[in-house]
Structures are given as structure tokens and as C-alpha cells.
Design an enzyme around this catalytic site. Structure first.
Site: not given
Ligand code: NAD
Ligand code: UDP
Length: 315
Positions: A91, A145, A175
Site C-alpha cells: 500500500k 516490496y 546502501t
Molecule cells: P528505512 O526503513 O531506514 O527508511 C524508510 C523510512 O520510511 C522510515 O523512516 C519509515 O518510518 C518511513 N516510512 C515507511 N512507510 C511509511 C509510510 N507509509 N508513510 C510515511 N513514512 C513511512 O529505509 P532506507 O534504507 O532509508 O530506505 C529509504 C528508501 O530507499 C526506501 O524507499 C527503500 O525502498 C529505498 N531503497 C533503499 C535501499 C538501501 O540499501 N538502503 C536499497 C534500495 C532502495
């Protein structure tokens, strides 16, 4: 020029570094987060800045503000977290992204979507280029996902074609860095926290699967360049570090760098775990003049220091 910038998921790992960078660049930043996996600790030092505003909100509900740019980072990223409430995860990527695209359309804002290397699934093409369509299981435990992020890319392109919204898609590869949640279950945090406490290092499967790890400051530079690129290059573009290694080699590196007495133990491999992953970053080099600069040992040293401090604080 100063812009009004919305960062969803701004209290998360990558989002918090991005908020910091955008403030340094002189922008007004709204950080929106539902705190599912994010933490106030990641952005506490920004709260006293007049140009920073924190909003508790869930993007599966509509949100209105006047902004010039939207970085949509909201979505849990670690497999245990995104599988915890799989329906909520999808969602967030479908309903949440639709809300953010609606906001971008109304404000005529540029919107950047944090997509992922997971759109390639268990890739049959190696390294992964942006024109590869992927190999994704639509009904597995990672699908909430992977398919959510694929649908988010579709929505971005359809709002772009149908409504002329200025969209940008980045595909982030693994990352790491400070502000990762200690308990989020990803390999970098798990191995470092285990090694620092001399606990067993848990390798899933035989450790022959590969990943390529990018330090967070390199990634943030790429994200900002993509949002602001003057050619209006919309992507999708891979952002990651092409230096590939096996998970077993990664475990050995962490043990060495932490001077740990930890032993390696082997646990069952979770379903649909990709066997290999490495970004082809020629498109990012060409369009954004971007490539990672931080060597793995330099990035891991900072990350190890961060987790060491967190472990001591929690004692
Ligand atoms: P993270 O889980 O640390 O951060 C995600 C943030 O989104 C959190 O603060 C969480 O509370 C918030 N969140 C989740 N669902 C939400 C919602 N419905 N409404 C409002 N806030 C919401 O993850 P991250 O590693 O910082 O990843 C950030 C983005 O980068 C994500 O979209 C993730 O899919 C993408 N990404 C990250 C990586 C990685 O290696 N870290 C790799 C590919 C993609
Ligand atoms: N992994 C592991 N031990 C752990 C956590 C993860 O061996 O304690 C493996 C996992 O099975 C995967 C790789 O490390 O093959 C990267 O996992 P992560 O959850 O960090 O991200 P992914 O790239 O799979 O989304």
C-alpha cells in the site's frame, strides 16, 4: 536557489542523510515520516534548524503542502521489516506513491521515487542495466516490496506521460552507513552489531550470493544530482557501487575490521533471495557525471564507529 522540499521517509536511514544535505544546500525541508522504521534520533540535530519541519504522517493517507520538489523515500527497506506487514508495504508503494504523484501534479513539483535493485529480482543479466526488465516472483515473500516498487515505477511513468508530471526514478542498490537501524535485519547492520559483540555472524545460505555496497554519502550525491539534472533526464537510473563481493567475504571483512572473535554460522537462506547483484552505472556516469567515491573500508570504518557508539548508549 532555495526550494521548498518534501522528503517522505525523512527520519529513516537514507532520508535523514538527504534532509541534512538539502538543508546544507540552503533549502526549506519538510520531513514527513510515520516512524515505522525511522527514528527521531536520526533527525534530532536538525529540529532546531528554522528551515526544517517534522511532520508525523503516513503517505497511505493524502497530504497537502506547497512544495517545489518531492523525494519519495518512504517505505521500509529491510526484508524483515517490509515482510512484517506485507499488505502495508505494498500500500505504501502503490497508494502512497499515488498520493505523492497527485501532490506533485497539483503543485507542479518535480518528484523523485526511490526505487530499488529489487525490480530486477533474481537477475539473469549481470551486471544489471536499466534496460533489463528483471526476473521477479509475483507471489513470493519479497513480492510486496519488489512488485510494489515496480508498480510505483509504472505509476511514475504514467503520471509523466498522461499528466506531464516531472518525474525521476532512481534504482538504489544496497546502501550502508550511520543511521541504519541496529535491529533492522539487513546484512550490514547484522554483521557489524554481531561482530562488535563477539556474537555468531549469521550467514544465510552458503554465503556465495553477492551484493555491491554503496556508502550513503555517495548515494545522496547521486540522488540530488538526479533531482536537479538540467537535461531533465528522468531515468530510471541505477545508483550503487559496482564493487561486488560474496556475503561470505563480506563477513570475513567485518570480522577483520572489528577485530572480533565472532564465529561464522550458517542459517537457512530465505525464499527468493537474489543470488547476485551488481549495478551497471554507465548511465549515471553519462547523464549525471556521477560515480561512488568512498572505498568500502573507509565507509565501513565510519559505520562501525556509529554502531559501536549505539551499542554503548544502549547498555
Ligand atoms: P528505512 O526503513 O531506514 O527508511 C524508510 C523510512 O520510511 C522510515 O523512516 C519509515 O518510518 C518511513 N516510512 C515507511 N512507510 C511509511 C509510510 N507509509 N508513510 C510515511 N513514512 C513511512 O529505509 P532506507 O534504507 O532509508 O530506505 C529509504 C528508501 O530507499 C526506501 O524507499 C527503500 O525502498 C529505498 N531503497 C533503499 C535501499 C538501501 O540499501 N538502503 C536499497 C534500495 C532502495
Ligand atoms: N544476509 C545474511 N545474514 C544476515 C542478513 C542478511 O547472510 O544476517 C544475506 C541475505 O540473505 C542476502 C544478503 O545478505 O543474501 C543481503 O541481505 P539484506 O537483507 O541486507 O538485503 P537484500 O539485498 O537481500 O535486500
Amino acid at each position: 536557489m532555495s526550494k521548498r522540499v518534501l522528503v517522505t521517509g525523512g527520519a529513516g536511514f537514507i532520508g535523514s542523510h538527504l534532509c541534512e544535505r538539502l538543508l546544507q544546500d540552503g533549502n526549506d525541508v519538510i520531513c514527513l515520516d510515520n516512524f515505522f522504521t525511522g527514528s527521531k534520533d536520526n533527525i534530532r540535530h536538525l529540529l532546531k534548524n528554522d528551515h526544517f519541519e517534522l511532520v508525523r504522517h503516513d503517505i497511505t493517507k493524502e497530504y497537502f503542502a506547497e512544495v517545489d520538489q518531492i523525494y519519495n523515500m518512504a517505505c521500509p527497506a529491510s526484508p524483515p521489516h517490509y515482510q512484517y506487514n506485507a499488505i502495508k508495504t505494498i500500500k505504501t508503494s502503490v497508494i502512497g506513491v499515488t498520493h505523492m504523484l497527485g501532490l506533485a501534479k497539483r503543485c507542479r513539483a518535480t518528484i523523485l521515487q526511490a526505487s530499488t535493485s529489487e525490480v530486477y529480482g533474481d537477475p539473469k543479466v549481470h551486471p544489471q542495466r536499466e534496460d533489463y526488465w528483471g526476473n521477479v516472483n509475483p507471489i513470493g515473500i519479497r513480492s510486496c516490496y519488489d512488485e510494489g516498487k515496480r508498480c510505483a515505477e509504472t505509476l511514475m511513468m504514467d503520471y509523466h506521460r498522461q499528466n506531464g508530471v516531472d518525474t525521476r526514478i532512481i534504482r538504489i542498490f544496497n546502501t550502508y552507513g550511520p543511521n541504519m537501524d541496529m535491529n533492522d535485519g539487513r546484512v550490514v547492520s547484522n554483521f557489524i552489531v554481531q561482530a562488535l559483540q563477539n556474537h555468531d555472524i549469521t550467514i544465510y545460505g552458503d554465503g556465495s550470493q553477492t551484493r555491491s555496497f554503496c556508502y550513503v554519502s555517495d548515494l545522496v550525491e547521486g540522488i540530488v544530482r538526479m533531482m536537479n539534472n538540467p537535461q531533465k533526464f528522468i531515468g530510471p537510473v541505477n545508483l550503487g557501487n559496482p564493487s561486488e563481493r560474496t556475503i561470505l567475504d563480506f563477513a570475513k571483512l567485518i570480522i577483520e575490521m572489528t577485530n572480533s572473535n565472532s564465529k561464522i554460522v550458517y542459517k537457512p537462506l530465505p525464499g527468493d533471495d537474489p543470488t547476485q547483484r551488481k549495478p551497471d552505472i554507465s548511465l549515471a556516469k553519462k547523464e549525471l557525471d556521477w560515480e561512488p567515491k568512498v572505498d568500502i573500508r573507509e565507509g565501513l570504518t565510519k559505520t562501525i564507529e556509529y554502531f559501536d557508539r549505539k551499542i554503548k548508549e544502549n547498555k
